[in-house]
Write a protein that holds these residues in place. Structure first.
Motif, mmCIF file in Angstrom:
data_model
loop_
_atom_site.group_PDB
_atom_site.id
_atom_site.type_symbol
_atom_site.label_atom_id
_atom_site.label_comp_id
_atom_site.label_asym_id
_atom_site.label_seq_id
_atom_site.Cartn_x
_atom_site.Cartn_y
_atom_site.Cartn_z
ATOM 1 N N GLU A 64 0.966 -1.273 0.006
ATOM 2 C CA GLU A 64 0.059 0.056 -0.123
ATOM 3 C C GLU A 64 0.984 1.198 0.004
ATOM 4 O OE1 GLU A 64 -2.205 0.201 3.678
ATOM 5 O OE2 GLU A 64 -0.535 -0.119 4.792
ATOM 6 N N TRP A 65 0.235 2.361 -0.670
ATOM 7 C CA TRP A 65 0.910 3.641 -0.357
ATOM 8 C C TRP A 65 1.034 4.183 0.837
ATOM 9 C CZ3 TRP A 65 4.675 4.286 -3.757
ATOM 10 C CH2 TRP A 65 4.588 3.822 -5.249
ATOM 11 N N VAL A 66 1.681 4.820 1.329
ATOM 12 C CA VAL A 66 1.552 5.604 2.616
ATOM 13 C C VAL A 66 2.527 6.616 2.861
ATOM 14 C CG1 VAL A 66 0.709 3.263 4.245
ATOM 15 C CG2 VAL A 66 3.378 3.976 3.794
ATOM 16 N N THR A 67 2.329 7.472 3.644
ATOM 17 C CA THR A 67 3.489 8.730 4.060
ATOM 18 C C THR A 67 4.489 8.043 4.922
ATOM 19 O OG1 THR A 67 2.471 9.161 6.219
ATOM 20 C CG2 THR A 67 1.697 10.549 4.128
ATOM 21 N N HIS A 68 5.576 8.631 4.908
ATOM 22 C CA HIS A 68 6.543 8.247 5.737
ATOM 23 C C HIS A 68 6.047 7.941 7.186
ATOM 24 C CE1 HIS A 68 10.713 7.410 7.551
ATOM 25 N NE2 HIS A 68 10.520 8.544 8.113
ATOM 26 N N ARG A 69 5.542 8.834 7.855
ATOM 27 C CA ARG A 69 4.822 8.957 9.123
ATOM 28 C C ARG A 69 3.853 7.776 9.170
ATOM 29 N NH1 ARG A 69 2.987 13.477 12.795
ATOM 30 N NH2 ARG A 69 5.066 14.188 12.407
ATOM 31 N N GLU A 70 3.301 7.391 8.247
ATOM 32 C CA GLU A 70 2.322 6.382 8.284
ATOM 33 C C GLU A 70 3.078 4.951 8.318
ATOM 34 O OE1 GLU A 70 -1.706 7.729 6.174
ATOM 35 O OE2 GLU A 70 0.037 6.912 5.029
ATOM 36 N N ASN A 71 4.276 4.984 7.768
ATOM 37 C CA ASN A 71 5.024 3.798 7.362
ATOM 38 C C ASN A 71 5.676 3.528 8.643
ATOM 39 O OD1 ASN A 71 6.062 1.342 5.895
ATOM 40 N ND2 ASN A 71 7.336 2.838 4.824
ATOM 41 N N VAL A 72 6.131 4.307 9.333
ATOM 42 C CA VAL A 72 6.833 4.282 10.630
ATOM 43 C C VAL A 72 5.957 3.872 11.651
ATOM 44 C CG1 VAL A 72 8.083 5.490 12.688
ATOM 45 C CG2 VAL A 72 8.784 5.809 10.142
ATOM 46 N N ALA A 73 4.818 4.535 11.757
ATOM 47 C CA ALA A 73 3.628 3.985 12.868
ATOM 48 C C ALA A 73 3.501 2.548 12.685
ATOM 49 C CB ALA A 73 2.591 4.987 12.724
ATOM 50 N N HIS A 74 3.285 2.242 11.443
ATOM 51 C CA HIS A 74 2.896 0.870 10.999
ATOM 52 C C HIS A 74 3.790 -0.068 11.718
ATOM 53 C CE1 HIS A 74 2.755 -2.803 8.662
ATOM 54 N NE2 HIS A 74 1.311 -2.837 8.917
ATOM 55 N N ALA A 75 5.214 0.282 11.417
ATOM 56 C CA ALA A 75 6.096 -0.605 11.738
ATOM 57 C C ALA A 75 6.207 -0.445 13.574
ATOM 58 C CB ALA A 75 7.575 -0.051 11.408
ATOM 59 N N TRP A 76 6.038 0.528 13.860
ATOM 60 C CA TRP A 76 5.886 0.504 15.546
ATOM 61 C C TRP A 76 4.956 -0.237 16.058
ATOM 62 C CZ3 TRP A 76 9.774 1.214 18.882
ATOM 63 C CH2 TRP A 76 10.929 1.793 18.337
ATOM 64 N N ARG A 77 3.804 -0.020 15.408
ATOM 65 C CA ARG A 77 2.532 -0.928 15.868
ATOM 66 C C ARG A 77 2.278 -2.497 15.784
ATOM 67 N NH1 ARG A 77 -0.004 3.107 13.452
ATOM 68 N NH2 ARG A 77 -0.749 1.663 11.614
ATOM 69 N N ASN A 78 3.240 -2.587 14.730
ATOM 70 C CA ASN A 78 2.843 -4.118 14.255
ATOM 71 C C ASN A 78 3.952 -5.097 14.112
ATOM 72 O OD1 ASN A 78 -0.115 -3.688 13.563
ATOM 73 N ND2 ASN A 78 0.679 -2.136 12.131
#
Length: 171
Positions: free
Chosen positions: A99-113
């Protein structure tokens, strides 16, 4: 439904990319002979992403497979967005995992999941004066000392050189 193929963006007529994360050379003719397309074998980059080497006009480029798949199959992406691997597996380049995401969304996804790396548990950890004193007195390589105290070799160097926990703070 079978595997869907599209032209690789920027390499139209030369390479195809599939919704399953495969890349192949396009079927072509050369010297009157017909050649079938050949699936390329991706290699793993040091950062874990899969790449292929594509050639155009005599120049060879190192191209990330997940970017090829996303650019070919996910219609909209703004400048500066990144491709996120939904399941966290950088080698899983199937369309359903991207999926396309912003850098902030990508980092948040990594920390959450995603599972934490071993050194991540030390982020934000405060050293006390006694620990800094023991680090300064320790012998061995910065990597060995860092491993013993759960900090990076760079931080060991900073402590030993007085850039962090200056002598007057510890002694």
């Amino acid at each position: 439904m079978g595997e869907r193929w599209k032209w690789a963006p920027g390499y139209e007529g030369l390479y195809l990319v599939s919704d399953q994360g495969h890349v192949m050379s396009a079927p072509h003719e050369c010297g009157g002979r017909a050649y079938a397309g050949v699936e390329l074998s991706p290699s793993r980059c040091a950062n874990g992403y899969m790449r292929v080497f594509l050639s155009r006009d005599g120049a060879v480029s190192n191209v990330l497979v997940h970017r090829l798949v996303a650019e070919a199959f996910i219609p909209f992406h703004a400048e500066g967005v990144e491709v996120n691997h939904i399941n966290g597996n950088k080698a899983d380049n199937r369309l359903v995992n991207l999926e396309w995401v912003t850098h902030r969304e990508n980092v948040a996804h990594a920390w959450r999941n995603l599972p934490r790396r071993a050194h991540d548990r030390h982020i934000g950890r405060k050293l006390d004066a006694e620990t800094a004193r023991r680090i300064r007195a320790a012998t061995g390589t910065y990597a060995q000392i860092g491993s013993e105290f759960g900090i990076t070799p760079t931080m060991v160097g900073y402590i030993k050189q007085g850039k962090r926990w200056r002598m007057e703070d510890v002694d």
